[in-house]
Design a protein around this motif. Structure first.
Motif, mmCIF file in Angstrom:
data_model
loop_
_atom_site.group_PDB
_atom_site.id
_atom_site.type_symbol
_atom_site.label_atom_id
_atom_site.label_comp_id
_atom_site.label_asym_id
_atom_site.label_seq_id
_atom_site.Cartn_x
_atom_site.Cartn_y
_atom_site.Cartn_z
ATOM 1 N N ASP A 70 0.867 -1.183 0.000
ATOM 2 C CA ASP A 70 0.000 0.000 0.000
ATOM 3 C C ASP A 70 0.901 1.230 0.000
ATOM 4 O OD1 ASP A 70 -1.639 2.122 0.575
ATOM 5 O OD2 ASP A 70 -2.692 1.140 2.221
ATOM 6 N N PHE A 71 0.866 2.017 -1.072
ATOM 7 C CA PHE A 71 1.804 3.132 -1.216
ATOM 8 C C PHE A 71 1.562 4.253 -0.210
ATOM 9 C CE2 PHE A 71 1.629 1.185 -5.512
ATOM 10 C CZ PHE A 71 2.887 0.636 -5.468
ATOM 11 N N SER A 72 0.387 4.214 0.446
ATOM 12 C CA SER A 72 0.171 5.203 1.503
ATOM 13 C C SER A 72 1.109 4.949 2.679
ATOM 14 C CB SER A 72 -1.284 5.174 1.987
ATOM 15 O OG SER A 72 -1.558 3.975 2.704
ATOM 16 N N LYS A 73 1.666 3.724 2.752
ATOM 17 C CA LYS A 73 2.591 3.390 3.836
ATOM 18 C C LYS A 73 3.933 4.112 3.667
ATOM 19 C CE LYS A 73 -0.336 0.406 5.485
ATOM 20 N NZ LYS A 73 -1.076 0.670 6.738
ATOM 21 N N VAL A 74 4.243 4.529 2.451
ATOM 22 C CA VAL A 74 5.499 5.235 2.219
ATOM 23 C C VAL A 74 5.257 6.714 1.899
ATOM 24 C CG1 VAL A 74 6.766 3.201 1.462
ATOM 25 C CG2 VAL A 74 5.528 4.547 -0.222
ATOM 26 N N GLN A 75 4.039 7.183 2.129
ATOM 27 C CA GLN A 75 3.713 8.586 1.849
ATOM 28 C C GLN A 75 3.789 9.391 3.140
ATOM 29 O OE1 GLN A 75 0.011 9.143 -0.185
ATOM 30 N NE2 GLN A 75 0.144 11.370 -0.130
ATOM 31 N N MET A 76 4.609 10.428 3.158
ATOM 32 C CA MET A 76 4.761 11.259 4.345
ATOM 33 C C MET A 76 3.932 12.535 4.278
ATOM 34 S SD MET A 76 8.547 11.158 5.928
ATOM 35 C CE MET A 76 7.821 11.768 7.439
#
Length: 248
Positions: free
Chosen positions: A95-101
């Motif tokens: 889930d790319f939200s896991k690497v979105q700051m």
């Protein structure tokens, strides 16, 4: 005797970073001001300039934190109990939200990785960002070297550079395409009938197991000499492992 500083250096750094994020969200990556950061942080301009010397430093500092967070997440992915080819695929299935700051991650990455930005920022911050990128590169390099040393990659070290470069290039190219598509269709996506905002966001941040990018990545990875190549069932298994690790 001079009065003790109100905040420690670490606290000032945290305040400035938080204020920079808010200042950018309230304006843009190009229009925020150093004075706005100082005001939001509750610090003097002198205190801010001890930490960052210019707006370019602010952006590089934010990008460095973003890359550090990504490295932390990728480290978790590479530690999953999967084969090496499966873990390579897993980096695209999380889930790319896991690497979105930040809500401006995509734009920030495009801006900081330009020659003009690197010429204008201070050497201190540029060195920190480059070092962060090199640590991430070394992590993936060692990951593939371990597969070669164990015999899982039967061609040994010969193909490590190709695999690293090929999978990285495919991912970067894909994400750039997705970002552009999202920018073009953002207004349309927000108004899709019958799908709420949360579901829309999830659909854009998680790739399906049969997504074209995943199929292409599978084809690329399977061209190399692994003891065990990736099947569609393996990809489904990867999705389950990521979900169990709260990464999907």
């Amino acid at each position: 005797m001079a009065p003790a500083p109100r905040f420690s250096a670490e606290e000032q750094e945290r305040l400035i970073i938080c204020a920079a994020i808010k200042a950018i969200e309230e304006s843009s990556l190009l229009d925020f001001s150093m004075s706005a950061i100082a005001k939001l942080a509750g610090l003097s301009m002198g205190s801010v300039y001890k930490f960052v010397q210019c707006k370019e430093d602010v952006l590089i500092a934010l990008a460095t934190r973003m890359y550090q967070e990504r490295q932390s997440v990728f480290k978790k992915v590479l530690a999953l109990p999967l084969t090496t080819p499966e873990r390579i695929i897993a980096t695209s299935l999380l889930d790319f939200s896991k690497v979105q700051m930040y809500n401006f991650d995509n734009q920030l990455e495009s801006i900081v990785n330009t020659e003009a930005m690197m010429k204008r920022c201070s050497e201190r911050w540029l060195t920190r960002m480059i070092a962060c990128g090199e640590r991430c590169q070394t992590m993936f390099q060692q990951f593939l070297q371990n597969a070669a040393d164990s015999g899982e990659l039967t061609s040994g070290s010969r193909d490590i550079e190709e695999i690293n470069l090929g999978t990285w290039s495919l991912s970067v190219g894909y994400f750039q395409t997705v970002r552009l598509h999202q920018c073009w269709h953002n207004d349309l996506d927000e108004n899709i009938d019958g799908i709420d905002d949360e579901e829309n966001e999830k659909n854009t941040l998680v790739l399906a197991a049969d997504n074209a990018h995943i199929r292409t990545m599978k084809r690329l990875v399977n061209t190399y000499d692994w003891q065990q190549k990736i099947s569609d069932d393996d990809i489904e298994k990867v999705c389950l492992h990521l979900a169990d690790a709260a990464l999907r």
